[in-house]
Write a protein that holds these residues in place. Structure first.
Motif, PDB file in Angstrom:
ATOM      1  N   PRO A  68     -48.153 -21.006  15.008  1.00 23.68           N
ATOM      2  CA  PRO A  68     -47.055 -20.043  15.135  1.00 23.68           C
ATOM      3  C   PRO A  68     -46.805 -19.600  16.571  1.00 23.68           C
ATOM      4  N   GLN A  69     -47.888 -19.415  17.348  1.00 27.12           N
ATOM      5  CA  GLN A  69     -47.711 -18.980  18.734  1.00 27.12           C
ATOM      6  C   GLN A  69     -47.193 -20.112  19.619  1.00 27.12           C
ATOM      7  N   ILE A  70     -47.582 -21.357  19.304  1.00 27.74           N
ATOM      8  CA  ILE A  70     -47.057 -22.500  20.054  1.00 27.74           C
ATOM      9  C   ILE A  70     -45.542 -22.602  19.850  1.00 27.74           C
ATOM     10  N   ILE A  71     -45.098 -22.427  18.614  1.00 26.55           N
ATOM     11  CA  ILE A  71     -43.661 -22.482  18.313  1.00 26.55           C
ATOM     12  C   ILE A  71     -42.944 -21.265  18.915  1.00 26.55           C
ATOM     13  N   LYS A  72     -43.589 -20.120  18.872  1.00 30.40           N
ATOM     14  CA  LYS A  72     -43.001 -18.875  19.374  1.00 30.40           C
ATOM     15  C   LYS A  72     -42.666 -18.956  20.864  1.00 30.40           C
ATOM     16  N   GLU A  73     -43.386 -19.808  21.588  1.00 35.02           N
ATOM     17  CA  GLU A  73     -43.170 -19.917  23.038  1.00 35.02           C
ATOM     18  C   GLU A  73     -41.762 -20.384  23.391  1.00 35.02           C
ATOM     19  N   PHE A  74     -41.013 -20.904  22.414  1.00 40.74           N
ATOM     20  CA  PHE A  74     -39.648 -21.360  22.668  1.00 40.74           C
ATOM     21  C   PHE A  74     -38.626 -20.238  22.451  1.00 40.74           C
ATOM     22  N   GLY A  75     -39.122 -18.986  22.381  1.00 42.11           N
ATOM     23  CA  GLY A  75     -38.239 -17.834  22.343  1.00 42.11           C
ATOM     24  C   GLY A  75     -37.619 -17.546  20.994  1.00 42.11           C
ATOM     25  N   LEU A  76     -38.310 -17.898  19.912  1.00 39.80           N
ATOM     26  CA  LEU A  76     -37.775 -17.711  18.562  1.00 39.80           C
ATOM     27  C   LEU A  76     -38.271 -16.400  17.955  1.00 39.80           C
ATOM     28  N   SER A  77     -37.540 -15.921  16.946  1.00 46.07           N
ATOM     29  CA  SER A  77     -37.962 -14.714  16.234  1.00 46.07           C
ATOM     30  C   SER A  77     -39.105 -15.057  15.283  1.00 46.07           C
ATOM     31  N   SER A  78     -39.803 -14.041  14.780  1.00 40.69           N
ATOM     32  CA  SER A  78     -40.908 -14.256  13.838  1.00 40.69           C
ATOM     33  C   SER A  78     -40.419 -14.959  12.577  1.00 40.69           C
ATOM     34  N   LEU A  79     -39.239 -14.590  12.092  1.00 38.56           N
ATOM     35  CA  LEU A  79     -38.699 -15.210  10.881  1.00 38.56           C
ATOM     36  C   LEU A  79     -38.376 -16.682  11.132  1.00 38.56           C
ATOM     37  N   GLN A  80     -37.798 -16.982  12.293  1.00 36.80           N
ATOM     38  CA  GLN A  80     -37.504 -18.379  12.637  1.00 36.80           C
ATOM     39  C   GLN A  80     -38.799 -19.199  12.761  1.00 36.80           C
ATOM     40  N   VAL A  81     -39.810 -18.598  13.377  1.00 40.32           N
ATOM     41  CA  VAL A  81     -41.106 -19.265  13.485  1.00 40.32           C
ATOM     42  C   VAL A  81     -41.659 -19.574  12.091  1.00 40.32           C
ATOM     43  N   GLY A  82     -41.493 -18.624  11.177  1.00 39.37           N
ATOM     44  CA  GLY A  82     -41.986 -18.821   9.814  1.00 39.37           C
ATOM     45  C   GLY A  82     -41.367 -20.026   9.136  1.00 39.37           C
ATOM     46  N   PHE A  83     -40.064 -20.166   9.258  1.00 38.80           N
ATOM     47  CA  PHE A  83     -39.392 -21.301   8.610  1.00 38.80           C
ATOM     48  C   PHE A  83     -39.714 -22.625   9.306  1.00 38.80           C
ATOM     49  N   LEU A  84     -39.752 -22.631  10.632  1.00 41.47           N
ATOM     50  CA  LEU A  84     -40.051 -23.877  11.346  1.00 41.47           C
ATOM     51  C   LEU A  84     -41.494 -24.322  11.117  1.00 41.47           C
ATOM     52  N   ASN A  85     -42.423 -23.381  11.039  1.00 39.70           N
ATOM     53  CA  ASN A  85     -43.833 -23.714  10.826  1.00 39.70           C
ATOM     54  C   ASN A  85     -44.060 -24.335   9.443  1.00 39.70           C
ATOM     55  N   ALA A  86     -43.122 -24.106   8.534  1.00 44.06           N
ATOM     56  CA  ALA A  86     -43.247 -24.650   7.178  1.00 44.06           C
ATOM     57  C   ALA A  86     -42.909 -26.141   7.109  1.00 44.06           C
ATOM     58  N   ILE A  87     -42.076 -26.617   8.051  1.00 46.04           N
ATOM     59  CA  ILE A  87     -41.561 -27.988   7.957  1.00 46.04           C
ATOM     60  C   ILE A  87     -42.657 -29.054   8.009  1.00 46.04           C
ATOM     61  N   PRO A  88     -43.573 -29.021   8.994  1.00 38.81           N
ATOM     62  CA  PRO A  88     -44.615 -30.064   9.031  1.00 38.81           C
ATOM     63  C   PRO A  88     -45.478 -30.092   7.771  1.00 38.81           C
ATOM     64  N   ALA A  89     -45.737 -28.916   7.199  1.00 39.59           N
ATOM     65  CA  ALA A  89     -46.602 -28.843   6.024  1.00 39.59           C
ATOM     66  C   ALA A  89     -45.976 -29.514   4.807  1.00 39.59           C
ATOM     67  N   ILE A  90     -44.660 -29.486   4.699  1.00 38.83           N
ATOM     68  CA  ILE A  90     -43.979 -30.122   3.569  1.00 38.83           C
ATOM     69  C   ILE A  90     -44.245 -31.636   3.582  1.00 38.83           C
ATOM     70  N   PHE A  91     -44.131 -32.240   4.750  1.00 38.98           N
ATOM     71  CA  PHE A  91     -44.429 -33.677   4.871  1.00 38.98           C
ATOM     72  C   PHE A  91     -45.898 -33.954   4.567  1.00 38.98           C
ATOM     73  N   ALA A  92     -46.775 -33.040   4.980  1.00 35.73           N
ATOM     74  CA  ALA A  92     -48.214 -33.244   4.784  1.00 35.73           C
ATOM     75  C   ALA A  92     -48.582 -33.273   3.308  1.00 35.73           C
ATOM     76  N   VAL A  93     -47.946 -32.437   2.498  1.00 36.95           N
ATOM     77  CA  VAL A  93     -48.242 -32.397   1.060  1.00 36.95           C
ATOM     78  C   VAL A  93     -47.990 -33.762   0.429  1.00 36.95           C
ATOM     79  N   VAL A  94     -46.832 -34.328   0.711  1.00 39.82           N
ATOM     80  CA  VAL A  94     -46.468 -35.630   0.134  1.00 39.82           C
ATOM     81  C   VAL A  94     -47.411 -36.722   0.635  1.00 39.82           C
ATOM     82  N   ALA A  95     -47.670 -36.727   1.934  1.00 39.75           N
ATOM     83  CA  ALA A  95     -48.486 -37.781   2.528  1.00 39.75           C
ATOM     84  C   ALA A  95     -49.912 -37.757   1.996  1.00 39.75           C
TER      85      ALA A  95
END
Length: 433
Positions: free
Chosen positions: A265-292
């Motif tokens: 979350p802090q790595i993503i936050k460094e691009f100047g995003l809000s906490s809510l935006q970080v929350g949604f973006l941090n979810a994306i990699p995990a979705i692929f991981a579940v299937v894989a």
């Protein structure tokens, strides 16, 4: 007829057990890594440096390490129903108390106690699955259970991000609300566990008599077939060199997993995003991981191969971390984190199918707990080193390369372990049938 009976029994126990333990692990993982989201505002509120935060995040695993083996041995003795319920209720209480952290001392203390409270949960579930599922089916079932970890990131990240937006309600900070509200499910499900979980197949009244008898006979036959090749004593589980080698393999994967959970979350936050935006973006990699991870585990079960399924996944995660250290855009970071998520998640089901090939009874309880407790020290080392290097250099780059190196080491040890043993612990159709 026998094949139809096996399919029916496997379907029944899968539907009865797997969704429920997935929910339990989902909640466990949320409560373990929601600190990564709390840090988006908590660190500034309490004046925590990256070093303080990284050490506090990691100290969880020292408590976990000290109490893991005793906890799993108690579970083997008193049964999963009572012990898993105890684990969940106590970790729910401690997790909720994180809302009242005032400084470094209370931060370190509560994170350590959270590790003590949760010790035994994960290896207890791995042991529990070995009571119900034949070895040849265990990697796929373990993958479904462990899919709860990336699922908790996929679903929990937006929720945690949203809860941080409650800042100021009733005089509490957003991170305080997050800790309080996310602790409630553990308390509720701890009570539910007491009434829902069945300790052993012999007690499964929800199976028909012929189904229950088939399952009991199958699991007894599998244990008997291990015969002289399987270790049964507690000391065998603690001292077996294969257990120690697998602990080292798991160390690297744990360092990678909790680097993601605590710092992503802090790595993503460094691009100047809000906490809510970080929350949604941090979810994306995990979705692929579940299937894989589910597909990878099924392939491992179908081919009967474990070693290269662990090695390949570890190397993919290491490459992803190296890529993340050099990424300069949020898109590049998300691609890198997706590779890391897929690699880390996919390595674990085939890895956890290995110990019960050569251990059973109390040795399996001790061996699984040993692998998990020593291996999870990677969850202390990875986040702590990243915080320390971030303080020294102002960048995540050095820390990410360090954790990537640990994952390469995991891959090498897995290969050496397979080569050094006359009977490779890599599962094969002969060993597992």
């Amino acid at each position: 007829m026998a094949i139809d009976l096996e399919k029916r029994v496997m379907r029944k126990i899968s539907l009865r057990i797997v969704p429920f333990i997935m929910i339990l692990y989902f909640i466990a993982f949320v409560d373990r890594v929601n600190l990564g989201f709390a840090a988006l505002t908590m660190n500034q509120d309490l004046g925590f440096s990256p070093t303080v935060f990284g050490f506090g995040a990691g100290i969880f695993f020292l408590g976990y390490f000290l109490f893991e083996v005793p906890s799993n041995l108690i579970l083997n003795k008193v049964g999963a129903r009572i012990w898993i319920a105890r684990v969940m209720i106590t970790w729910g209480v401690v997790s909720g108390c994180m809302a009242f952290v005032q400084g470094t001392t209370s931060f370190y203390t509560l994170r350590f106690l959270l590790g003590v409270a949760e010790a035994g949960f994960f290896p207890g579930i791995i042991l529990y699955l070995s009571f119900w599922f034949p070895g040849r089916r265990r990697a796929a079932v373990t993958a479904l259970f462990m899919a709860a970890a990336p699922l908790s990131t996929a679903l929990g990240s937006p929720i945690s991000g949203a809860l941080l937006e409650m800042h100021g309600l009733l005089g509490l900070a957003g991170w305080q609300w997050m800790f309080l509200l996310e602790a409630v499910p553990a308390l509720v499900l701890g009570v539910v566990t007491l009434f829902y979980l069945t300790d052993r197949p012999e007690k499964a009244k929800w199976l028909d008599d012929n189904e229950r008898q088939w399952l009991v006979n199958t699991m007894n036959s599998e244990r008997a077939a291990k015969g002289l090749t399987a270790g049964h004593s507690i000391w065998r589980g603690l001292a077996d060199p294969r257990v120690l080698a697998l602990s080292l393999v798991y160390f690297g994967t744990s360092a990678g997993l909790y680097t993601l959970g605590i710092w992503a979350p802090q790595i993503i936050k460094e691009f100047g995003l809000s906490s809510l935006q970080v929350g949604f973006l941090n979810a994306i990699p995990a979705i692929f991981a579940v299937v894989a991870m589910v597909l990878w585990a099924r392939h491992s079960d179908r081919t009967g191969e474990r070693t290269w399924h662990v090695v390949g996944a570890c190397l993919l995660a290491a490459a992803g971390l190296a890529f993340a250290s050099a990424a300069t855009t949020v898109i590049a970071v998300l691609i890198a984190l997706t590779l890391v998520n897929i690699g880390i998640s996919s390595s674990k089901p085939p890895l956890w199918s290995m110990p019960t090939i050569f251990l059973s009874g109390p040795a399996a309880a001790a061996g699984i707990a040993t692998i998990n407790s020593i291996g999870n020290l990677g969850g202390f080392v990875g986040p702590s080193i990243i915080g320390w290097i971030k303080d020294l250099t102002g960048s995540f780059e050095g820390g990410l390369y360090f954790v990537a190196g640990l994952l390469v080491l995991s891959a090498v040890v897995t290969l050496l372990l397979a080569r050094s043993s006359n009977k490779s612990i890599a599962a094969n159709p002969i060993n597992e049938h």
